[in-house]
Write an enzyme that holds these catalytic residues in place. Structure first.
Site, PDB file in Angstrom:
ATOM      1  N   LYS A  61       0.403  -1.200  -0.085  1.00  0.00           N
ATOM      2  CA  LYS A  61      -0.469  -0.443   0.127  1.00  0.00           C
ATOM      3  C   LYS A  61       0.570   1.836  -0.076  1.00  0.00           C
ATOM      4  CE  LYS A  61      -0.793  -0.044   4.875  1.00  0.00           C
ATOM      5  NZ  LYS A  61      -0.027   0.852   5.362  1.00  0.00           N
ATOM      6  N   THR A  62       1.790   0.948   0.720  1.00  0.00           N
ATOM      7  CA  THR A  62       2.871   2.510   1.271  1.00  0.00           C
ATOM      8  C   THR A  62       3.662   2.570  -1.071  1.00  0.00           C
ATOM      9  OG1 THR A  62       3.767   2.081   2.969  1.00  0.00           O
ATOM     10  CG2 THR A  62       5.076   3.380   1.898  1.00  0.00           C
ATOM     11  N   ASP A 247      -3.746   7.328   4.821  1.00  0.00           N
ATOM     12  CA  ASP A 247      -3.684   6.310   5.140  1.00  0.00           C
ATOM     13  C   ASP A 247      -3.893   5.437   6.523  1.00  0.00           C
ATOM     14  OD1 ASP A 247      -1.919   4.130   4.699  1.00  0.00           O
ATOM     15  OD2 ASP A 247      -0.227   4.437   5.031  1.00  0.00           O
ATOM     16  N   GLU A 248      -3.790   3.961   6.548  1.00  0.00           N
ATOM     17  CA  GLU A 248      -4.604   3.314   7.809  1.00  0.00           C
ATOM     18  C   GLU A 248      -5.953   4.256   8.308  1.00  0.00           C
ATOM     19  OE1 GLU A 248      -2.981   0.969   8.645  1.00  0.00           O
ATOM     20  OE2 GLU A 248      -0.715   1.163   8.513  1.00  0.00           O
ATOM     21  N   GLN A 297      -7.262  -5.139  10.146  1.00  0.00           N
ATOM     22  CA  GLN A 297      -6.013  -4.509  10.264  1.00  0.00           C
ATOM     23  C   GLN A 297      -6.312  -3.728  11.639  1.00  0.00           C
ATOM     24  OE1 GLN A 297      -2.563  -5.195   9.153  1.00  0.00           O
ATOM     25  NE2 GLN A 297      -2.854  -5.269   6.730  1.00  0.00           N
ATOM     26  N   ARG A 672       2.959 -11.074  10.370  1.00  0.00           N
ATOM     27  CA  ARG A 672       4.732 -10.231  10.229  1.00  0.00           C
ATOM     28  C   ARG A 672       5.058 -10.005   9.912  1.00  0.00           C
ATOM     29  NH1 ARG A 672       2.462  -5.554   9.799  1.00  0.00           N
ATOM     30  NH2 ARG A 672       0.629  -7.074   9.592  1.00  0.00           N
TER      31      ARG A 672
END
Length: 822
Positions: A61-62, A247-248, A297, A672
């Site tokens: 996504k970044t 974002d997020e 998330q 992770r």
């Protein structure tokens, strides 16, 4: 692949950005779309209405956000100053800005790329006078806010044991995040307890305003209030920001949602129903909005995050386009299959299935330990085995649900010489000496900041005692002065002895001298060094024989270095317009430095990943809670404490919503891991000084059996009878006592936890458990007379909270506590 620029688990070939920089007109469309999969490309080139990008863990996504910003600037010819990109950490914002600048050049500096709080502070510095504040307002962190709330509780003569500052602040923060002010909250109170809480809210806000200070919640709520109450201000920023990227988004709270709504929504009535709607002809069309997030998330409900913001995005913006990013560039397919299986048990989620072309990889490893020490020994042994195979300690992370679980890992790692670091300990900016120095600086910028002023008025000790401060406080209240104004007029304060007056006047003279440096625009590092030298703070530390004071000196030297680096950074001032900085108009000042420090987020304190090319240092194993692990990745992950009551946490077991959040937390932990994933639990874990037998976490049962290689199961345990410790104990290397000899199957003759419980039983026989109820009077051998507040559990697990007056409220396990009912 060494010639790459890493972006969140992926690699962007360096030749792409180099070619973009060399190209006179910036990057071409092919440059920006190179290496992207189809959904990623669709997100980058989207043009028009609102866009929701549902980005699974490790899906790049970044990279998508970075390329989209570059696309908007280079291909759609948007002015960089019309772009507002919101991330959740300053570190992520800096990385994003750096990536975009590598693609489109120095023009990227004109963008606003920051956290919600940083962006709001920039707006408030220019506009807050409309709300009755000065632009030099101070930002209070959590410790400052708690200190102020303690003062408020004293002002209102409330019992601090019943009205604890931390609990009251949490209650106030919850209402602020819902955009509910003191008046609205006070109108809804139903009993004396709620009225007392509402009174603290009202008084707290008044004290903040008197100090010209904002807490972290105010930064958001006042910005929303500003945009809602002043249409001309709202239109200024709606016209400026034509492209808004967040974002997020799954971690946004109601205030952040309302802020985005003010800037981007076509209708402005929803978040603030009391606000008069503005006619469409009076305002510019909505900005192009892109939000990126993953409901799976969303793990910060305890901080006010509302998962409905992302789940209801398509209802809030009916013309929205949704793009799903499911290809994972981080983990093996085995790890992803385990994560998909676990999160699939949550209801109401949008279907999403992560996949990878990296192959299946190694099986997940499972281990059932005797107790928490056995679990830590297993983790340490596996790390040693991995090291023999070429892995580095810095490639490994150990995750746990709560901070308290780190202790046993630390003890075992220390004994075995395993290098490690704990993320989430005492952070640099929370250390006493650093907070003292920053309090001096904040007070110099904003003399109305009473919290900071009271912290340093007698630090280091200069003869201004509590009695003198009481005299000044009474004088300030009678004359309706600020505390600083009262200090300056201390000679008028009744009851102040000559020695105290002389000390206060010396302090005032020192502050006024230092304030003149601020007024003259002196650099932040120069002012800081002057404060530390002229206040006597450094002299006191240097004269001390305490080794800790030597460490405090080093910490202050580091703070000076931070201030110096800031002063020499031409882009340092977050409140300054980048165009002015580039033109040499603005020099970062002390207020800019304090703003930068105040907005440093917890995750910005996480050390950078070790350099893979650094062969001199194998790094350290990272220990952290699952909440802290969000956004990170490691080649090897140990997810520990997988027991019902530990993870998922005990308070979530009877609440469907909280249990689903715990499952999302497990999903975050699983995803992770890049190459190797370990899952472990303990049959017995110490709780309240006694062994607790917890069943396996339900999340373990949700992982398909064929994905897990169980090194040890519950069936492998030896059922024990109380052993004769004199026949089974042996000394182990590094001190301590081990029990029995491990067999080739990894079994032990006796459970260490069981042995400890046996020893405890022999040294202190169990007492009869008294039958207690709230209100009962009791006596304790040490604490004296007390009153029972609450009782939890039954029989030998009964735990009572008892108020012993001056000794405070104690939480006691009645099986062992010397308590007698009166």
């Amino acid at each position: 692949m060494s010639d790459t620029l890493p972006i969140l688990g992926q690699s962007l070939p360096a030749t792409d950005s180099e070619a973009a920089r060399r190209r006179p007109g910036g990057p071409s469309a092919d440059d920006l779309l190179a290496g992207l999969n189809e959904p990623q490309r669709a997100a980058v080139v989207h043009d028009g209405g609102p866009l929701l990008v549902v980005a699974g863990a490790g899906s790049g996504k970044t990279r998508v956000l970075t390329r989209r910003i570059a696309w908007i600037v280079s291909q759609r010819k948007a002015h960089p100053g019309s772009i507002l990109a919101i991330t959740f950490t300053n570190k992520a914002a800096a990385e994003m800005k750096e990536r975009v600048e590598a693609l489109v050049g120095p023009r990227a500096r004109l963008m606003w790329v920051s956290t919600f709080h940083s962006a709001c502070v920039r707006i408030l510095r220019k506009e807050i006078d409309k709300l009755g504040y000065k632009s030099s307002f101070t930002i209070y962190d959590a410790a400052d806010s708690k200190r102020l709330m303690t003062m408020v509780i004293n002002d209102l003569a409330l019992d601090p044991r019943r009205y604890q500052p931390g609990a009251v602040l949490h209650w106030v923060s919850s209402h602020k995040n819902e955009l509910r002010g003191p008046e609205e909250v006070a109108a809804d109170t139903r009993n004396s307890f709620e009225k007392a809480y509402a009174a603290t809210y009202t008084r707290y806000q008044q004290r903040l305003r008197d100090a010209n200070a904002l807490d972290f919640d105010d930064i958001l709520t006042l910005t929303v209030d500003l945009l809602a109450r002043f249409p001309e201000v709202r239109e200024t920023y709606r016209r400026r920001f034509r492209h808004v990227l967040v974002d997020e988004y799954q971690d946004t709270n109601h205030a952040q949602y309302a802020l985005i709504h003010q800037l981007c929504a076509d209708s402005l009535e929803d978040p603030l129903s009391s606000t008069e709607p503005v006619e469409p002809t009076d305002r510019v069309s909505p900005a192009e909005l892109m939000v990126v997030g993953d409901a799976d998330q969303s793990i910060y409900a305890f901080r006010g995050a509302n998962i409905r913001n992302i789940l209801d995005f398509e209802q809030d913006f009916p013309d929205a386009t949704t793009i799903l990013l499911e290809q994972n560039y981080r983990s093996t397919q085995t790890i992803l299959n385990a994560a998909n299986a676990v999160i699939g048990h949550n209801r109401g989620r949008k279907p999403k299935n992560l996949w990878s072309d990296a192959g299946m990889g190694a099986q997940v490893v499972g281990y059932v330990a005797d107790d928490e020490r056995d679990e830590a020994r297993f983790v340490s042994g596996e790390i040693d085995t991995l090291a023999d195979d070429g892995s580095r300690p810095g490639d490994v992370a150990v995750f746990y649900r709560t901070n308290a679980q780190s202790r046993v890992f630390e003890e075992v790692f220390i004994r075995l010489g395993m290098p490690y670091r704990v993320v989430g300990g005492v952070r640099f900016y929370e250390r006493r000496e650093v907070r003292d120095a920053l309090a001096y600086l904040r007070m110099l910028v904003n003399a109305d900041d009473e919290v900071s002023l009271r912290r340093i008025v007698n630090t280091p000790k200069r003869g201004i005692g509590d009695r003198a401060l009481e005299c000044v406080t009474s004088f300030a209240q009678r004359e309706r002065l600020t505390f600083w104004e009262a200090l300056r007029r201390a000679d008028e304060a009744p009851g102040l002895v000559t020695r105290s007056l002389t000390a206060i006047q010396g302090f005032v003279a020192l502050v006024e001298e230092l304030q003149s440096m601020v007024d003259a625009g002196e650099r932040a590092d120069v002012i800081l060094e002057s404060v530390l030298a002229r206040s006597g703070y450094l002299d006191e530390l240097e004269a001390s024989d305490d080794p800790q004071d030597g460490t405090r000196l080093e910490n202050l030297a580091e703070l000076v270095a931070v201030a110096r680096e800031f002063s020499e950074d031409p882009q340092a001032g977050p409140s300054a317009d980048p165009a002015d900085v580039d033109a040499g108009v603005v020099t970062p000042g002390l207020s800019d430095f304090l703003e930068r420090v105040a907005l440093v987020a917890d995750t910005d304190q996480i050390p950078d990943a070790p350099d893979p090319d650094d062969t001199d240092d194998g790094g350290m194993v990272t220990l952290m809670t699952l909440h802290t692990a969000k956004g990170l990745e490691f080649p090897t992950v140990f997810l520990t404490g997988l027991e019902d009551g530990v993870f998922p946490h005990s308070r979530s077991l009877d609440d469907g919503g909280e249990l689903e959040e715990e499952r999302r937390l497990a999903y975050v932990g699983l995803t992770r891991a890049r190459e190797r994933l370990y899952l472990s639990r303990a049959l017995v874990r110490s709780a309240w000084g006694a062994p607790a037998h917890n069943p396996a976490s339900r999340f373990l049962g949700e992982v398909p059996d064929d994905l897990v290689d169980w090194r040890r199961t519950e069936a492998d345990q030896v059922h024990w009878q109380r052993p004769d410790l004199s026949l089974t104990t042996r000394q182990v290397p590094g001190g301590g006592v081990g029990l029995g000899q491990p067999t080739s199957a990894g079994r032990r003759n006796f459970s260490a936890a069981a042995a400890r419980a046996d020893a405890a039983a022999k040294s202190q026989p169990a007492r009869p458990v008294p039958s207690l109820a709230p209100g009962d009077r009791v006596t304790h051998d040490t604490f004296g007379l007390g009153t029972v507040v609450t009782v939890e559990g039954v029989a030998e697990k009964s735990v009572a909270s008892i108020d012993f007056g001056t000794e405070g409220v104690k939480r006691l396990l009645l099986r062992y506590a010397p308590v007698e009912k009166l």
